[in-house]
Design an enzyme around this catalytic site. Sequence first.
Site, PDB file in Angstrom:
ATOM      1  N   HIS A   1       0.817  -1.216   0.000  1.00 17.77           N
ATOM      2  CA  HIS A   1       0.000   0.000   0.000  1.00 17.77           C
ATOM      3  C   HIS A   1       0.857   1.276   0.000  1.00 17.77           C
ATOM      4  CE1 HIS A   1       0.398  -0.056   4.534  1.00 17.77           C
ATOM      5  NE2 HIS A   1       0.436   1.253   4.327  1.00 17.77           N
TER       6      HIS A   1
ATOM      7  N   ASP B   1       0.025  -7.561   1.372  1.00 19.66           N
ATOM      8  CA  ASP B   1       0.472  -6.179   1.534  1.00 19.66           C
ATOM      9  C   ASP B   1       1.993  -6.104   1.614  1.00 19.66           C
ATOM     10  OD1 ASP B   1       0.326  -3.469   1.687  1.00 19.66           O
ATOM     11  OD2 ASP B   1      -0.428  -3.369   3.742  1.00 19.66           O
TER      12      ASP B   1
ATOM     13  N   SER C   1       4.431   2.719   8.075  1.00 23.02           N
ATOM     14  CA  SER C   1       4.296   1.540   7.222  1.00 23.02           C
ATOM     15  C   SER C   1       5.571   1.259   6.437  1.00 23.02           C
ATOM     16  CB  SER C   1       3.137   1.723   6.244  1.00 23.02           C
ATOM     17  OG  SER C   1       1.903   1.745   6.908  1.00 23.02           O
TER      18      SER C   1
END
Length: 262
Positions: free
Chosen positions: A13, A44, A126
């Site tokens: 992402h 992911d 992230s």
Amino acid sequence: IFDKDGYIYTNQHVVDGAKEIWIEVQGYPEKFEAELLGSDYEMDLAILKIEGTDLPTLKMGDSSNVQVGDWVTAIGNPIGFDHTVSVGVLSAKEREISIPDESGRRGSRNYQHLLQTDASINPGNSGGPLLNLNGEVIGMNTAVSANAQGIGFAIPSNTLLEVVDRLKNGEKIEKPFIGVTLADLDERLAEQLGLESAEGVVVVQVLRDSPASLAGLRPYDVIVEFDGETIEDVENLQAKIADAGVGSRATLTFVRDGSRYD
């Protein structure tokens, strides 16, 4: 960066939809343009490559060895504050969460087998590392609970290591399944099904023309063994199916109407 030749782990992402990807490396004056080698939406995960030699790297650790209560450190770029370090403990393992898909192309991402920590993880963390006190990567910071404080999640390092070669080569990550919806068995449900114990998992739904359907499984069958190994719960069975791999054959032992079948 997990390889000195410029291989980088990040979340799918983080790079989703990017036309160009540029990497800043501390101590290097110029940015590096990165190539996206491979990615997987469901997991992911993504692997990037920058051109360089003898780049600084982090050593990958064994996430199966970490214990709840172990101290961990998260590093990332939360809300634009680069090189932010936060410290906490490992709160839990094997967490499952669902996060709305910000791209809007799908409803949500469903994560499994995550590490949970109270080390502060915020938007921008992230793709950053979750480290043990030896400086080894035991996870990759991935998600936060928007409705709470001190609840962050990381993909275990062993998951990263399992798929790194396929992602490097741009290969699709195939995920084995048998085509059933499952539920853990408790004593109340076991009593309703006329079982003597609450061991195993109950089949809730069987997909048409799936491996389970073709093998003859039906709703309310209780799966108790996978290739002769006892099934503890849904996660345990899912892990065994994943380990078996796509295209393999397995013998399921299940209980129906009080009788055992294979």
